[in-house]
Design a protein around this motif. Structure first.
Motif, PDB file in Angstrom:
ATOM      1  N   LYS A 196      -1.873   2.220  -4.813  1.00  0.00           N
ATOM      2  CA  LYS A 196      -1.897   3.678  -4.732  1.00  0.00           C
ATOM      3  C   LYS A 196      -2.443   4.285  -6.029  1.00  0.00           C
ATOM      4  N   THR A 197      -2.021   3.705  -7.159  1.00  0.00           N
ATOM      5  CA  THR A 197      -2.482   4.226  -8.445  1.00  0.00           C
ATOM      6  C   THR A 197      -3.974   4.009  -8.599  1.00  0.00           C
ATOM      7  N   ARG A 198      -4.481   2.819  -8.219  1.00  0.00           N
ATOM      8  CA  ARG A 198      -5.904   2.541  -8.347  1.00  0.00           C
ATOM      9  C   ARG A 198      -6.731   3.487  -7.482  1.00  0.00           C
ATOM     10  N   LYS A 199      -6.303   3.683  -6.231  1.00  0.00           N
ATOM     11  CA  LYS A 199      -7.054   4.570  -5.337  1.00  0.00           C
ATOM     12  C   LYS A 199      -7.033   6.012  -5.852  1.00  0.00           C
ATOM     13  N   PHE A 200      -5.850   6.436  -6.346  1.00  0.00           N
ATOM     14  CA  PHE A 200      -5.764   7.795  -6.902  1.00  0.00           C
ATOM     15  C   PHE A 200      -6.681   7.933  -8.107  1.00  0.00           C
ATOM     16  N   ALA A 201      -6.692   6.891  -8.970  1.00  0.00           N
ATOM     17  CA  ALA A 201      -7.530   6.937 -10.165  1.00  0.00           C
ATOM     18  C   ALA A 201      -8.999   7.066  -9.795  1.00  0.00           C
ATOM     19  N   GLU A 202      -9.422   6.330  -8.771  1.00  0.00           N
ATOM     20  CA  GLU A 202     -10.828   6.406  -8.341  1.00  0.00           C
ATOM     21  C   GLU A 202     -11.186   7.824  -7.893  1.00  0.00           C
ATOM     22  N   THR A 203     -10.324   8.397  -7.072  1.00  0.00           N
ATOM     23  CA  THR A 203     -10.569   9.760  -6.590  1.00  0.00           C
ATOM     24  C   THR A 203     -10.547  10.767  -7.732  1.00  0.00           C
ATOM     25  N   PRO A 243       2.484   9.413 -17.110  1.00  0.00           N
ATOM     26  CA  PRO A 243       3.384   8.421 -16.498  1.00  0.00           C
ATOM     27  C   PRO A 243       4.181   8.985 -15.323  1.00  0.00           C
ATOM     28  N   LEU A 244       4.672  10.226 -15.470  1.00  0.00           N
ATOM     29  CA  LEU A 244       5.426  10.825 -14.368  1.00  0.00           C
ATOM     30  C   LEU A 244       4.523  11.113 -13.176  1.00  0.00           C
ATOM     31  N   CYS A 245       3.319  11.548 -13.439  1.00  0.00           N
ATOM     32  CA  CYS A 245       2.374  11.819 -12.346  1.00  0.00           C
ATOM     33  C   CYS A 245       2.063  10.544 -11.570  1.00  0.00           C
ATOM     34  N   LEU A 246       1.851   9.465 -12.274  1.00  0.00           N
ATOM     35  CA  LEU A 246       1.535   8.202 -11.594  1.00  0.00           C
ATOM     36  C   LEU A 246       2.742   7.681 -10.815  1.00  0.00           C
ATOM     37  N   LYS A 247       3.931   7.962 -11.327  1.00  0.00           N
ATOM     38  CA  LYS A 247       5.141   7.562 -10.603  1.00  0.00           C
ATOM     39  C   LYS A 247       5.227   8.333  -9.287  1.00  0.00           C
ATOM     40  N   ILE A 248       4.841   9.613  -9.327  1.00  0.00           N
ATOM     41  CA  ILE A 248       4.842  10.421  -8.100  1.00  0.00           C
ATOM     42  C   ILE A 248       3.804   9.885  -7.122  1.00  0.00           C
ATOM     43  N   VAL A 249       2.649   9.460  -7.644  1.00  0.00           N
ATOM     44  CA  VAL A 249       1.601   8.885  -6.782  1.00  0.00           C
ATOM     45  C   VAL A 249       2.151   7.709  -5.990  1.00  0.00           C
ATOM     46  N   ASP A 250       2.928   6.866  -6.652  1.00  0.00           N
ATOM     47  CA  ASP A 250       3.503   5.695  -5.971  1.00  0.00           C
ATOM     48  C   ASP A 250       4.570   6.083  -4.965  1.00  0.00           C
ATOM     49  N   LEU A 251       5.242   7.230  -5.198  1.00  0.00           N
ATOM     50  CA  LEU A 251       6.300   7.654  -4.289  1.00  0.00           C
ATOM     51  C   LEU A 251       5.738   8.328  -3.035  1.00  0.00           C
ATOM     52  N   LEU A 252       4.582   8.941  -3.158  1.00  0.00           N
ATOM     53  CA  LEU A 252       4.019   9.694  -2.033  1.00  0.00           C
ATOM     54  C   LEU A 252       3.208   8.790  -1.096  1.00  0.00           C
ATOM     55  N   PRO A 253       3.195   9.120   0.191  1.00  0.00           N
ATOM     56  CA  PRO A 253       2.330   8.380   1.121  1.00  0.00           C
ATOM     57  C   PRO A 253       0.860   8.715   0.857  1.00  0.00           C
ATOM     58  N   GLU A 254      -0.029   7.808   1.173  1.00  0.00           N
ATOM     59  CA  GLU A 254      -1.455   8.058   0.982  1.00  0.00           C
ATOM     60  C   GLU A 254      -1.894   9.278   1.782  1.00  0.00           C
ATOM     61  N   GLY A 255      -2.754  10.071   1.156  1.00  0.00           N
ATOM     62  CA  GLY A 255      -3.264  11.268   1.813  1.00  0.00           C
ATOM     63  C   GLY A 255      -2.344  12.463   1.755  1.00  0.00           C
ATOM     64  N   ASP A 256      -1.201  12.337   1.085  1.00  0.00           N
ATOM     65  CA  ASP A 256      -0.278  13.469   0.996  1.00  0.00           C
ATOM     66  C   ASP A 256      -0.939  14.636   0.259  1.00  0.00           C
ATOM     67  N   GLU A 257      -0.634  15.859   0.695  1.00  0.00           N
ATOM     68  CA  GLU A 257      -1.258  17.045   0.113  1.00  0.00           C
ATOM     69  C   GLU A 257      -0.875  17.268  -1.345  1.00  0.00           C
ATOM     70  N   LEU A 258       0.268  16.697  -1.763  1.00  0.00           N
ATOM     71  CA  LEU A 258       0.700  16.881  -3.151  1.00  0.00           C
ATOM     72  C   LEU A 258      -0.167  16.095  -4.132  1.00  0.00           C
ATOM     73  N   LEU A 259      -0.959  15.148  -3.639  1.00  0.00           N
ATOM     74  CA  LEU A 259      -1.843  14.399  -4.534  1.00  0.00           C
ATOM     75  C   LEU A 259      -2.858  15.331  -5.199  1.00  0.00           C
ATOM     76  N   GLU A 260      -3.266  16.352  -4.457  1.00  0.00           N
ATOM     77  CA  GLU A 260      -4.185  17.327  -5.047  1.00  0.00           C
ATOM     78  C   GLU A 260      -3.506  18.106  -6.174  1.00  0.00           C
ATOM     79  N   GLU A 261      -2.234  18.422  -5.986  1.00  0.00           N
ATOM     80  CA  GLU A 261      -1.501  19.129  -7.037  1.00  0.00           C
ATOM     81  C   GLU A 261      -1.359  18.251  -8.273  1.00  0.00           C
ATOM     82  N   ILE A 262      -1.204  16.940  -8.081  1.00  0.00           N
ATOM     83  CA  ILE A 262      -1.122  16.016  -9.223  1.00  0.00           C
ATOM     84  C   ILE A 262      -2.425  16.071 -10.017  1.00  0.00           C
TER      85      ILE A 262
END
Length: 800
Positions: free
Chosen positions: A762-769, A706-725
């Motif tokens: 954002k969550t759906r796109k992150f989930a796909e990746t 839940p916290l990770c997905l909350k961060i996904v929504d807070l970050l802009p698309e393509g942010d480098e921290l998405l890889e860390e998530i």
């Protein structure tokens, strides 16, 4: 040459060494000679290590020459000036680097290479390894003893053989025993640990073996077979022990030999009739030897003899052995000095008739009561005509060495009651023989203090000692008792101890202060404790926690400290290199009322860690077991205290502040998760990085999602921290089975599939990746595991 190349080279050499052609012999000799030359002339660590690996692989083709080369290297390895490959010169003098890449590591490799020859040139190998078992370096000493043990141990494959190679029975053990029998007495004493391990293994009751397959290790053990070779080895080894016993003066040496003899005659499970008969025959020899000692040996050794004989009586299947064991009891019963000793000192002595059915329920309690009752009769029996005998006995008993006082509870009680009933006798012991009974002055003083006028006498004695700064530790412990306690005397002892920088005496004073603490009389004990604490802090010692953490009054005492003294306690504990359970118990008590200060203590340790040179310093334990319960009551304060530690160094915070928070909240409770959520919602990108570093410590538990997905929504698309998530979510911790990682990834993939239905783009796109990455990982992990199985099958085969 890289490690991979070295590995391939050694595998090729191993195959070549299996060939018996003349061409192979010539090629191996060239490689062998080159390795020996490098071992003799080289100074670079990598090349020496490589040469030793070569010898370990092919030395069995040239055993005598290999032993000579390795022995020469071991002789001068410590004095050789080592060099290192380019880029390592800077760390060559580092303590950790030296542990791994210093001369001792090379010497261990040489010992391992030598060990491969133990069945080929046994005597030559022993001649090198046995002296090394007394080496001044612990690392070398342990390696030598370990490989001496390997040499002497009965091995199933060596004894019975395999499909490819016939067995050689107990031939190695015969060679080893001949080596031991030829040792001079000084060699036995000097290399005691090495000699002992050889004899213990020669007298082992089992034969062990290990078989490897691609997916399992099978450890087997069987009872020692009753072959003529084995019987001869055992009889000769027992005879050697019996012969060497009287030539060893040290009690510890004789005690170990008694243990070796006892261990040699245990009947292993599954032993056949022939093995049982062989062991019973040896047992009779051992018990008869015990009988010869029981009437005259030192009491502490007679106690061990009696204990072993009692065990033999109840476990031996042979009536002749059982009867001989009863003869040992008769001899021990007739040893009047031993009968007194086992009451006052011994804790393994046997009381009562052996022939009765054993009943362990309440046995220790009954035994303790019996010993105390008998010790009372001893006190009553002391009269003018036998005082000198008892004086000599007490002086002798008081010199018996022990690692701690656990061996002497009855003796301590005896001395205290003796002093209480015979103050004149106790006074004679204290005044005329203080140095000889210094380990037992405390019970003597306490008992003396209970007699009429004895307290004042004890104080006068203590006053005289203080003038000479003698027995500070004993005085401090004696004042632990309220019957003799004097705050003025304790203050003087503490002053002397501080002046002399005697840490143990300072700690003992602090212990006495705590023991005499009460709500009504708290000021002076707290003042004295604080003085001792300040002195220990100046000496960079936190030794007091090991003495006080379990004291009955410690919780009440620490709870009475004001904030200033709590800070002093925490300042003192900063000297600890690690927070173990002793320290955690103290910290837990303090955290009940001072959670913020204890939390700051951990934060300060994290701040101090980078500046400390000690490689042993551990700012935060890998896991907290108790203090976290108190700290976890304040999730907001914990997050607020740790957040300032982040200075942009993500990795440092991950293993520092991030791990601390995980240790405080190991299950990631909702209250803590809420505080992390508030931090990143109201904060900056750095705050999000803080939260991610904390979450990385949870090994991908479902609670982090839940916290990770909350961060996904807070970050802009393509942010480098998405890889860390993705890294946070993919973490697994420990998995089992060859396909454990693939199975763990599959579980995560199934969990993430629900995110595809999220209302957030954002969550759906992150989930796909993320799911696509997991699927690739699953395929790769399954392929890796399958390939690993195939390779291991080729290397180890399948167990049948």
């Amino acid at each position: 040459m890289t490690a991979m190349n070295n590995d391939l080279r050694n595998k090729a050499l191993a195959r070549l060494a299996a060939s018996r052609t003349s061409e192979a012999q010539t090629a191996l000799r060239d490689v062998f000679n080159q390795a020996c030359t490098e071992l003799n002339e080289q100074s670079q660590f990598d090349k020496l290590a490589s040469a030793l690996e070569v010898l370990q692989t092919i030395a069995h083709r040239f055993p005598e020459d290999a032993v000579t080369a390795l022995a020469t290297f071991l002789k001068d390895a410590e004095t050789r000036s080592l060099t290192y490959a380019e880029g390592y010169e800077v760390v060559a003098n580092d303590e950790f680097f030296g542990e791994v890449y210093g001369a001792p590591s090379l010497m261990v490799k040489a010992i391992e290479a030598m060990s491969t020859l133990r069945y080929l040139v046994t005597a030559s190998v022993l001649g090198v390894l046995h002296p090394l078992s007394a080496h001044h370096l612990d690392k070398i000493r342990k390696a030598a003893i370990e490989h001496l043990e390997h040499a002497a141990a009965y091995n199933i494959s060596v004894f019975f053989g395999t499909k490819e190679v016939p067995g050689i029975g107990a031939y190695p053990q015969q060679q080893i025993l001949t080596f031991v029998e030829q040792l001079k007495i000084e060699e036995v004493k000097t290399c005691w640990a090495g000699t002992l391990v050889l004899i213990e293994k020669l007298l082992s009751e089992e034969v062990r073996g290990t078989e490897w397959s691609y997916n399992q290790v099978v450890i087997s053990h069987i009872a020692i077979p009753a072959s003529d070779q084995v019987a001869e080895v055992r009889q000769r080894a027992i005879a050697w022990v019996i012969g060497i016993y009287p030539r060893l003066d040290a009690v510890r040496h004789r005690s170990r030999l008694l243990n070796v003899l006892h261990g040699a005659i245990r009947n292993p499970r599954g032993a056949g009739e022939a093995s049982v008969a062989m062991i019973s025959k040896d047992a009779l020899t051992v018990v008869q030897f015990f009988r010869s000692l029981a009437a005259t040996e030192l009491p502490q050794l007679v106690e061990k003899i009696e204990h072993h004989s009692y065990w033999i009586f109840f476990h031996s299947p042979a009536e002749e052995v059982r009867a001989a064991a009863l003869d040992v009891k008769t001899a021990a019963d007739g040893n009047s000095e031993y009968q007194i000793f086992k009451v006052l000192i011994g804790f393994e002595g046997i009381f009562g008739e052996w022939t009765r059915e054993r009943n362990s329920e309440g046995n220790w309690d009954r035994k303790d009561k019996l010993r105390k009752a008998l010790s009372t009769s001893f006190i009553e029996s002391i009269a003018p005509e036998n005082e000198s005998v008892w004086l000599d006995r007490i002086l002798r008993y008081s010199q018996i060495e022990s690692d701690d006082m656990a061996t002497f509870p009855v003796y301590i009680d005896f001395l205290e009651r003796l002093a209480a009933q015979r103050g004149d006798f106790a006074l004679r012991l204290i005044q005329d023989h203080g140095a000889e009974v210094d380990g037992f002055l405390v019970p003597l003083l306490r008992g003396l203090a209970t007699t009429d006028g004895g307290r004042e006498i004890a104080w006068r004695i203590i006053d005289g000692w203080l003038l000479e700064s003698k027995y500070l530790l004993q005085i401090a412990y004696s004042l632990d008792d309220s019957a003799i306690f004097s705050p003025e005397l304790l203050a003087r002892v503490l002053d002397k101890a501080i002046e002399a920088k005697q840490i143990r005496a300072i700690v003992a004073c602090m212990s006495s202060a705590v023991s005499n603490f009460s709500v009504d009389h708290s000021r002076e004990p707290i003042r004295l404790f604080a003085l001792g604490l300040t002195a220990l802090t100046a000496l960079k010692s936190s030794a007091w926690i090991f003495e006080l953490w379990f004291r009955p009054k410690i919780k009440e005492f620490l709870g009475a400290l004001d904030a200033t003294l709590v800070d002093s306690v925490l300042e003192n504990l900063e000297n600890l290199e690690e927070i173990d359970y002793h320290a955690e118990e103290v910290l837990y008590i303090l955290a009940q009322a001072h959670a913020g200060r204890v939390l700051k203590f951990f934060v300060d340790r994290l701040k101090a860690a980078p500046a400390l040179e000690s490689s042993k310093f551990e700012a935060v334990p890998f896991e907290l077991h108790k203090v976290n319960e108190a700290l976890a009551q304040h999730p907001r304060d914990c997050v607020a205290a740790v957040r300032p530690l982040y200075d942009g160094d993500y990795a440092a915070f991950l293993y520092g502040g991030g791990r601390l928070l995980k240790n405080i909240f190991p299950a990631l409770p909702p209250e803590f998760a809420q505080e992390l959520g508030l931090l990143m919602e109201a904060g900056s990108k750095a705050d999000i990085e803080v939260v991610l570093a904390v979450l990385r410590n949870y090994d991908g538990k479902s609670a982090v999602a839940p916290l990770c997905l909350k961060i996904v929504d807070l970050l802009p698309e393509g942010d480098e921290l998405l890889e860390e998530i993705e890294v946070v979510l993919e973490s697994t911790g420990v998995v089992t089975g060859e396909f454990g990682f693939a199975e763990a990834m599959e579980e995560k993939r199934q969990e993430a599939s629900a995110w595809l239905n999220s209302g957030s783009d954002k969550t759906r796109k992150f989930a796909e990746t993320y799911i696509a990455a997991l699927e690739r990982r699953i395929v790769a992990e399954r392929a890796r595991a399958t390939e690993s199985i195939v390779l291991r099958k080729a290397q180890y085969g399948e167990y049948d």
